[in-house]
Scaffold this motif. Structure first.
Motif, short mmCIF file in Angstrom:
data_model
loop_
_atom_site.label_atom_id
_atom_site.label_comp_id
_atom_site.label_asym_id
_atom_site.label_seq_id
_atom_site.Cartn_x
_atom_site.Cartn_y
_atom_site.Cartn_z
N LEU A 70 0.82 -1.21 0.00
CA LEU A 70 0.00 0.00 0.00
C LEU A 70 0.85 1.26 0.00
O LEU A 70 0.59 2.21 -0.76
N CYS A 71 1.86 1.29 0.85
CA CYS A 71 2.65 2.51 1.03
C CYS A 71 3.71 2.71 -0.06
O CYS A 71 4.04 3.85 -0.40
N VAL A 72 4.27 1.63 -0.57
CA VAL A 72 5.38 1.74 -1.50
C VAL A 72 4.93 1.66 -2.96
O VAL A 72 5.61 2.20 -3.84
N PHE A 73 3.80 1.04 -3.22
CA PHE A 73 3.38 0.87 -4.61
C PHE A 73 2.04 1.54 -4.92
O PHE A 73 1.95 2.39 -5.80
N LEU A 74 0.99 1.15 -4.20
CA LEU A 74 -0.36 1.59 -4.58
C LEU A 74 -0.55 3.10 -4.44
O LEU A 74 -0.98 3.77 -5.38
N ILE A 75 -0.26 3.63 -3.26
CA ILE A 75 -0.44 5.07 -3.05
C ILE A 75 0.45 5.89 -3.98
O ILE A 75 -0.02 6.84 -4.62
N PRO A 76 1.77 5.59 -4.11
CA PRO A 76 2.59 6.35 -5.08
C PRO A 76 2.07 6.23 -6.51
O PRO A 76 2.13 7.19 -7.27
N PHE A 77 1.58 5.04 -6.88
CA PHE A 77 1.05 4.87 -8.24
C PHE A 77 -0.16 5.77 -8.48
O PHE A 77 -0.29 6.41 -9.53
N ILE A 78 -1.06 5.84 -7.50
CA ILE A 78 -2.25 6.69 -7.64
C ILE A 78 -1.87 8.16 -7.73
O ILE A 78 -2.43 8.93 -8.51
N VAL A 79 -0.90 8.57 -6.92
CA VAL A 79 -0.51 9.99 -6.89
C VAL A 79 0.22 10.39 -8.16
O VAL A 79 0.02 11.49 -8.70
N THR A 80 1.08 9.51 -8.68
CA THR A 80 1.93 9.88 -9.82
C THR A 80 1.33 9.55 -11.18
O THR A 80 1.96 9.84 -12.20
N ARG A 81 0.15 8.97 -11.24
CA ARG A 81 -0.41 8.58 -12.53
C ARG A 81 -0.79 9.78 -13.38
O ARG A 81 -0.93 9.68 -14.59
N PHE A 82 -0.99 10.93 -12.75
CA PHE A 82 -1.36 12.14 -13.48
C PHE A 82 -0.14 13.02 -13.82
O PHE A 82 -0.30 14.12 -14.33
N TRP A 93 7.60 9.48 -6.38
CA TRP A 93 7.50 8.10 -5.88
C TRP A 93 8.46 7.87 -4.71
O TRP A 93 8.09 7.31 -3.68
N ILE A 94 9.68 8.32 -4.89
CA ILE A 94 10.70 8.15 -3.84
C ILE A 94 10.33 8.95 -2.59
O ILE A 94 10.49 8.47 -1.46
N LEU A 95 9.82 10.16 -2.78
CA LEU A 95 9.44 10.99 -1.65
C LEU A 95 8.30 10.37 -0.84
O LEU A 95 8.31 10.39 0.40
N ILE A 96 7.33 9.78 -1.54
CA ILE A 96 6.21 9.15 -0.83
C ILE A 96 6.70 7.93 -0.05
O ILE A 96 6.33 7.73 1.12
N ALA A 97 7.54 7.11 -0.68
CA ALA A 97 8.07 5.94 0.01
C ALA A 97 8.91 6.36 1.21
O ALA A 97 8.84 5.75 2.29
N ALA A 98 9.70 7.44 1.03
CA ALA A 98 10.52 7.93 2.13
C ALA A 98 9.65 8.47 3.27
O ALA A 98 9.98 8.31 4.45
N PHE A 99 8.54 9.10 2.89
CA PHE A 99 7.63 9.63 3.92
C PHE A 99 7.08 8.51 4.79
O PHE A 99 7.08 8.60 6.02
N PHE A 100 6.61 7.44 4.18
CA PHE A 100 6.06 6.33 4.96
C PHE A 100 7.15 5.61 5.75
O PHE A 100 6.90 5.15 6.87
N ALA A 101 8.34 5.53 5.17
CA ALA A 101 9.45 4.91 5.93
C ALA A 101 9.79 5.75 7.14
O ALA A 101 10.00 5.23 8.25
N GLY A 102 9.86 7.08 6.95
CA GLY A 102 10.13 7.97 8.08
C GLY A 102 9.03 7.89 9.13
O GLY A 102 9.30 7.93 10.35
N LEU A 103 7.75 7.78 8.67
CA LEU A 103 6.64 7.67 9.60
C LEU A 103 6.75 6.38 10.40
O LEU A 103 6.47 6.36 11.62
N TYR A 104 7.20 5.30 9.76
CA TYR A 104 7.37 4.02 10.44
C TYR A 104 8.39 4.16 11.57
O TYR A 104 8.12 3.77 12.72
#
Length: 290
Positions: A70-82, A93-104
């Protein structure tokens, strides 16, 4: 009976799950007391917290895989599709994955600082036990609801009440059917005979009136048909040119004046009159031209 059955099923579920419910209450009270003393956040009492940060069984690893997807693929895919630019898309994509990693890591550091980690580790087994007990309770409840045997619920009293009510309904229905049959076979016949005898003269007069009205209606229909037939004869004799209201009035006037004895003579007179009028009109126009 349905309400009583439901109440009996609920009572049975409480009895069979009482030990598991009491065990969960005791463990929850102990965990709450220890967490309150050490200031452990309430989020650490959730089962999913241990699935994410301390996975042990297959279910925990499935939850981790789902969250990672969800955090590394689905959400970044939805955000970056446009986003059209590939470079910008990869960066986002990298920023979103880094955000969720930092949140973890932020949640982990926030919940495990100080002496909280020791309490979390100690409570881990109790949290897992509570979740296991809840699963067992759900399974027991499903089995109880699916059990077709109702003899253990002591519903014989309600069965007796239902049978008594059903018998009373059957007796009422039988009495009703008997009363309807008696009325149709005897009373209705007597009432019909009495009505016919009392109002025989009135009914006979009504029949006479109906026959008289029917005769008058037949006479009027016959007269209307004769008038229609006669009208058709006149229409055929006069033709479309003279079968008009004003032309018919002229023909009637000719007959009334004594210039004709019938429709044929009146039609001939009217035709000659029109011809004479046209001849005079033509002679007058000829004189004017000379």
């Amino acid at each position: 009976l349905f309400i009583a059955n439901a109440a009996a099923v609920n009572l049975r579920m409480k009895k069979e799950n009482s030990s598991l419910l009491d065990e969960n209450k005791v463990m929850q009270a102990e965990i709450s007391q220890r967490f309150r003393q050490e200031g452990v956040p309430f989020v650490c009492r959730c089962r999913w917290y241990y699935s994410v940060f301390y996975p042990t069984d297959k279910l925990d690893f499935v939850v981790c895989a789902a969250i990672l997807f969800l955090c590394v693929f689905l959400i970044p895919f939805i955000v970056t599709r446009f986003i059209d630019s590939v470079g910008v898309k990869i960066l986002v994509w990298i920023l979103i994955a880094a955000f969720f990693a930092g949140l973890y890591f932020l949640i982990k550091a926030w919940t495990q600082k100080g002496n909280r980690l020791d309490e979390i580790i100690k409570a881990r087994s109790s949290i897992l036990k509570i979740a296991e007990n809840r699963s067992r309770i759900k399974k027991i409840n499903r089995n109880i609801k699916a059990d077709p045997d109702e003899s253990q619920y002591n519903l014989s009293e309600y069965d007796y009440m239902v049978d008594t009510a059903r018998k009373e309904c059957d007796e009422i229905k039988a009495r009703r059917d008997e009363a309807v049959k008696y009325f149709e076979e005897k009373e209705s016949v007597e009432i019909r005979t009495k009505m016919e005898n009392e109002y025989a003269a009135v009914l006979e007069d009504l029949d006479k009136d109906i026959r008289q009205l029917q005769n008058e209606l037949d006479e009027r229909n016959a007269g209307f048909k004769a008038a229609v037939d006669e009208s058709a004869v006149y229409a055929a004799a006069l033709g479309d040119k003279y079968y008009k209201a004003e032309k018919i009035d002229e023909l009637i006037g000719i007959i009334s004046e004594g210039r004709a004895e019938n429709i044929g003579q009146a039609l001939e007179t009217l035709t000659n009159k029109k011809a004479g009028t046209w001849q005079k009109t033509e002679e007058a126009e000829t004189k004017e031209e000379e």
